[in-house]
Design a protein around this motif. Structure first.
Motif, PDB file in Angstrom:
ATOM      1  N   ILE A 155      34.138  41.816  39.861  1.00  8.81           N
ATOM      2  CA  ILE A 155      34.891  42.440  41.124  1.00  8.81           C
ATOM      3  C   ILE A 155      36.025  42.293  41.678  1.00  8.81           C
ATOM      4  CG2 ILE A 155      33.836  42.878  43.466  1.00  8.81           C
ATOM      5  CD1 ILE A 155      31.126  42.086  42.844  1.00  8.81           C
ATOM      6  N   LYS A 156      36.353  41.095  41.497  1.00  7.23           N
ATOM      7  CA  LYS A 156      37.696  40.786  42.347  1.00  7.23           C
ATOM      8  C   LYS A 156      38.965  41.496  41.443  1.00  7.23           C
ATOM      9  CE  LYS A 156      37.095  36.600  44.624  1.00  7.23           C
ATOM     10  NZ  LYS A 156      37.723  35.070  44.922  1.00  7.23           N
ATOM     11  N   ASP A 157      38.797  41.534  40.033  1.00  9.59           N
ATOM     12  CA  ASP A 157      39.586  42.046  39.163  1.00  9.59           C
ATOM     13  C   ASP A 157      39.643  43.557  39.186  1.00  9.59           C
ATOM     14  OD1 ASP A 157      40.265  39.634  38.197  1.00  9.59           O
ATOM     15  OD2 ASP A 157      39.212  39.763  36.136  1.00  9.59           O
ATOM     16  N   TRP A 158      38.494  43.885  39.398  1.00  5.96           N
ATOM     17  CA  TRP A 158      38.730  45.584  39.748  1.00  5.96           C
ATOM     18  C   TRP A 158      39.246  46.050  41.223  1.00  5.96           C
ATOM     19  CZ3 TRP A 158      36.929  49.488  43.169  1.00  5.96           C
ATOM     20  CH2 TRP A 158      36.783  50.714  42.738  1.00  5.96           C
ATOM     21  N   VAL A 159      39.093  45.429  42.170  1.00 10.27           N
ATOM     22  CA  VAL A 159      39.550  45.371  43.456  1.00 10.27           C
ATOM     23  C   VAL A 159      40.996  45.096  43.437  1.00 10.27           C
ATOM     24  CG1 VAL A 159      39.536  44.676  45.755  1.00 10.27           C
ATOM     25  CG2 VAL A 159      37.374  45.001  44.721  1.00 10.27           C
TER      26      VAL A 159
END
Length: 202
Positions: A72-76
């Motif tokens: 999730i963090k990488d996508w954001v």
């Protein structure tokens, strides 16, 4: 006139009490069949081997939680990069057509992850999907409030996990759980009069 609730409980299939018939004649009401579900609370006392097994499951859950949060963090972060320059340190290169890693996408990836990492299969099958569900509940709560981004869990910070109650049974005063054996337990009755405990398994 107050009508007792017990008067509207069917005593069996096709059998209705005489009092119910007299009340039904005086008060035309509609009887809706209901199902009463009773929850029980047990306190278990695992031995050293069972304790290590459950701690191992919690550690697996923690790693899955952190990995899903990392996705999730990488996508954001990939959606926050500047258009006119690139960072000299690092840059998140993720395709623009890649969807957000939702709960259903990450849950669908669990079977493939278990084939690649057999260690994930050591935990019961209900533990990992509910761990991902807890992460997305925290993410949705962050979306509603606007602050409080979910954080990675450090070692021993995963305190609880979910086991399917249908697979847990009471046998000889002990709780039988899948993949971990029998646990001596205490049956706890939370009533209005207070906390009452009955010791089993000894």
């Amino acid at each position: 006139m107050d009508i007792p609730f017990a008067d509207f409980i069917r005593k069996g299939p096709g059998k209705i009490s005489i009092r119910y018939q007299s009340i039904a004649q005086r008060f035309p009401v509609r009887i809706i069949p209901m199902t009463l579900r009773v929850n029980y609370c047990y306190r278990i006392y695992p031995d050293a081997i069972q304790e290590q097994t459950m701690l191992h499951w919690l550690e697996i859950s923690r790693k899955v939680y952190n990995y899903a949060l990392r996705e999730i963090k990488d996508w954001v972060n990939s959606r926050k990069c500047s258009l006119d320059y690139c960072s000299l340190q690092r840059e998140y290169i993720i395709g623009a057509d890649k969807p957000f890693p939702t709960y259903y996408i990450q849950q669908k990836a669990l079977p493939l992850a278990k084939k690649e990492f057999p260690q994930l299969g050591e935990a019961p099958s209900q533990v990992l999907p509910t761990t991902i569900r807890r992460l997305h509940d925290a993410w949705n709560y962050f979306q509603e409030r606007g602050f409080g981004f979910p954080r990675c869990l450090k070692f021993a910070q995963m305190k609880s996990m979910f086991l399917n109650s249908r697979l847990i049974r009471l046998q000889g005063g002990k709780l039988v759980c899948p993949k971990s054996g029998k646990y001596p337990s205490i049956s706890i009755d939370l009533s209005q009069k207070g906390l009452r405990s009955n010791r089993h398994g000894y």
